[in-house]
Design a protein around this motif. Structure first.
Motif, mmCIF file in Angstrom:
data_model
loop_
_atom_site.group_PDB
_atom_site.id
_atom_site.type_symbol
_atom_site.label_atom_id
_atom_site.label_comp_id
_atom_site.label_asym_id
_atom_site.label_seq_id
_atom_site.Cartn_x
_atom_site.Cartn_y
_atom_site.Cartn_z
ATOM 1 N N LEU A 123 0.865 -1.174 0.000
ATOM 2 C CA LEU A 123 0.000 0.000 0.000
ATOM 3 C C LEU A 123 0.901 1.223 0.000
ATOM 4 O O LEU A 123 1.793 1.346 0.836
ATOM 5 N N ASN A 124 0.699 2.115 -0.969
ATOM 6 C CA ASN A 124 1.508 3.331 -1.026
ATOM 7 C C ASN A 124 0.692 4.467 -1.609
ATOM 8 O O ASN A 124 -0.485 4.300 -1.948
ATOM 9 N N GLY A 125 1.311 5.624 -1.715
ATOM 10 C CA GLY A 125 0.574 6.806 -2.126
ATOM 11 C C GLY A 125 0.067 6.764 -3.545
ATOM 12 O O GLY A 125 -1.079 7.123 -3.828
ATOM 13 N N PHE A 126 0.924 6.306 -4.474
ATOM 14 C CA PHE A 126 0.604 6.468 -5.887
ATOM 15 C C PHE A 126 0.838 5.228 -6.734
ATOM 16 O O PHE A 126 0.698 5.280 -7.950
ATOM 17 N N GLY A 127 1.188 4.106 -6.121
ATOM 18 C CA GLY A 127 1.456 2.908 -6.895
ATOM 19 C C GLY A 127 2.911 2.839 -7.332
ATOM 20 O O GLY A 127 3.706 3.751 -7.090
ATOM 21 N N LEU A 175 -7.018 -2.802 0.655
ATOM 22 C CA LEU A 175 -5.933 -3.769 0.795
ATOM 23 C C LEU A 175 -6.457 -5.069 1.409
ATOM 24 O O LEU A 175 -6.064 -6.166 0.999
ATOM 25 N N THR A 176 -7.350 -4.929 2.375
ATOM 26 C CA THR A 176 -7.964 -6.111 2.982
ATOM 27 C C THR A 176 -8.721 -6.931 1.946
ATOM 28 O O THR A 176 -8.598 -8.161 1.892
ATOM 29 N N LEU A 195 0.178 -7.874 -4.981
ATOM 30 C CA LEU A 195 -0.917 -6.929 -5.215
ATOM 31 C C LEU A 195 -0.559 -5.588 -4.594
ATOM 32 O O LEU A 195 0.293 -5.505 -3.709
ATOM 33 N N GLU A 196 -1.235 -4.561 -5.065
ATOM 34 C CA GLU A 196 -0.875 -3.198 -4.675
ATOM 35 C C GLU A 196 -2.118 -2.328 -4.623
ATOM 36 O O GLU A 196 -3.002 -2.427 -5.472
#
Length: 415
Positions: A123-127, A175-176, A195-196
């Motif tokens: 999980l991040n701000g912009f991929g 994300l879950t 996955l992202e």
């Protein structure tokens, strides 16, 4: 009583809110979550208020019941320990800037070689691709760049973010969903996957009709406060006793019932009708129509106002604050507010898992008092039980700074 994710083990490198919220939800569904924290400081949320006795309530709410190990992932031995652990886990979760894990040598390709069944969730701000992928982000940035701030706030005012960190929470929920889907897919194929979730993507995906409206009209939807062109009255209204109610009277029928009910048949005659022209006329004059209802509402107590609207089947509700909500009879009746006894905080209240299973109980059960993990508290237990290391090997890792454990003693519930 078993839970759906019993037996699923998650190696969690995430910190602060977004991805830790995801792993909290997964833990409430039965997964075992082992946090991997940096030596010395650990998860940054350990230093976020509110505090009592040098313990963070913020950290507690997101990490209750989880385990903690502390690895120096900048050391070769620390990286190898992580990879060895990842072989024995089902899911790896991280929320660093895209590319950070690869630079450390513990990205998906490294872990997948050791464990082809691994689900590696980022999980991040912009991929990890696109022109913004290298940028750091937190909740406010995602709300701004995802489009939410441009639509939040009062008409003609400056853009506003929401109070709670909805970009963090929403991306954690996504994300879950992704992790649960990957687990189901692995059950079918035997294969793991990467996955992202991007925080910007998450916000952009829930802008309601704004995207399709803009693509059809060429104009962006502007902030409109509490109003909505789909109905009148539609606004937050103050009552005689100093409280507030939100009223959402959508459609011609509710519009008619409300204004006839307050003795303003002239308004119904002037603005009534269920055709497109009438709807547009009400939308163009919404401030005027809301003002008329506001003049009537301020003469009524909240209970009187809500009773009037309930009789007309018009959606309305009190604007409640959190102090009211933690003692709200409805939430308590649904076990959404849980009383927990903590050795430092005393008796506190937490929100429970919001999905109700009618055959099983998820989340916190009444009488449970989970504690937050001390930094590195479970080093020995995890390294011994998962990797089979002995006491001498663990001591050497401590002495060499590969693993770390806080000197704070583990608190226990007072009797």
């Amino acid at each position: 009583m078993t839970k759906p994710l019993d037996g699923i083990k998650i190696l969690d490198l995430s910190w602060v809110f977004s991805a830790p919220y995801a792993t909290l939800l997964l833990q409430d569904l039965g997964a075992e979550v082992v946090k991997v924290e940096r030596p010395g400081l650990g998860d940054r949320s350990r230093s976020l208020p509110p505090f009592q006795g040098n313990v963070s309530g913020y950290f507690y709410m997101l990490n209750r019941g989880k385990k903690s190990i502390s690895l120096n992932l900048k050391s070769n031995e620390g990286k190898q320990l992580f990879l060895d652990l990842a072989k024995e886990f089902d899911v790896v979760v991280e929320n660093f800037v895209a590319g950070t894990m690869d630079k450390l040598g513990i990205g998906y390709e490294h872990v997948e070689k050791m464990n082809p069944g691994i689900i590696y969730a980022s999980l991040n701000g912009f991929g990890s691709d696109g022109p913004y992928s290298h940028l750091p982000s937190i909740d406010g940035i995602a709300q701004a760049m995802g489009g939410l701030m441009s639509q939040n706030g009062l008409e003609g005012g400056k853009p506003l973010k929401t109070g709670p960190a909805v970009a963090d929470a929403l991306s954690g929920i996504y994300l879950t969903v992704g992790i649960l889907s990957a687990i189901i897919d692995r059950n079918k194929t035997g294969k793991g996957q990467r996955l992202e979730v991007s925080m910007m993507d998450s916000i952009f995906s829930v802008l309601e009709e704004s995207v399709i409206r803009t693509s059809m009209t060429g104009e962006s939807l502007e902030a409109r406060g509490n109003k909505d062109p789909l109905g009148a009255p539609w606004e937050a209204f103050e009552t005689k006793d100093g409280k507030w109610a939100i009223v959402c009277a959508s459609g011609h029928d509710r519009f008619t019932k409300v204004y006839q009910g307050i003795g303003r048949k002239d308004i119904v005659d002037a603005f009534g009708g269920d055709d497109l022209a009438s709807l547009e006329k009400r939308a163009e004059n919404l401030d005027y129509l809301n003002g008329i209802f506001a003049d009537w509402a301020i003469q009524k107590d909240l209970d009187e106002l809500l009773s009037f609207l309930a009789d007309l089947h018009v959606p309305a509700g009190e604007v409640k604050n959190v102090k009211q909500l933690i003692d709200d009879a409805h939430l308590k009746g649904r076990n959404m507010v849980v009383d927990v006894e903590h050795p430092v905080f005393g008796q506190i209240k937490l929100p429970n898992f919001p999905i109700k299973f009618f055959e099983k109980e998820m989340g916190l059960r009444i009488g449970e008092n989970p504690l937050e993990p001390q930094l590195g508290e479970h080093n020995e237990r995890i390294l011994q039980s998962v990797l089979g290391l002995n006491e001498e090997e663990i001591k050497r890792l401590k002495d060499n700074g590969v693993i770390y454990q806080t000197n704070a003693s583990k608190h226990t519930l007072k009797k």
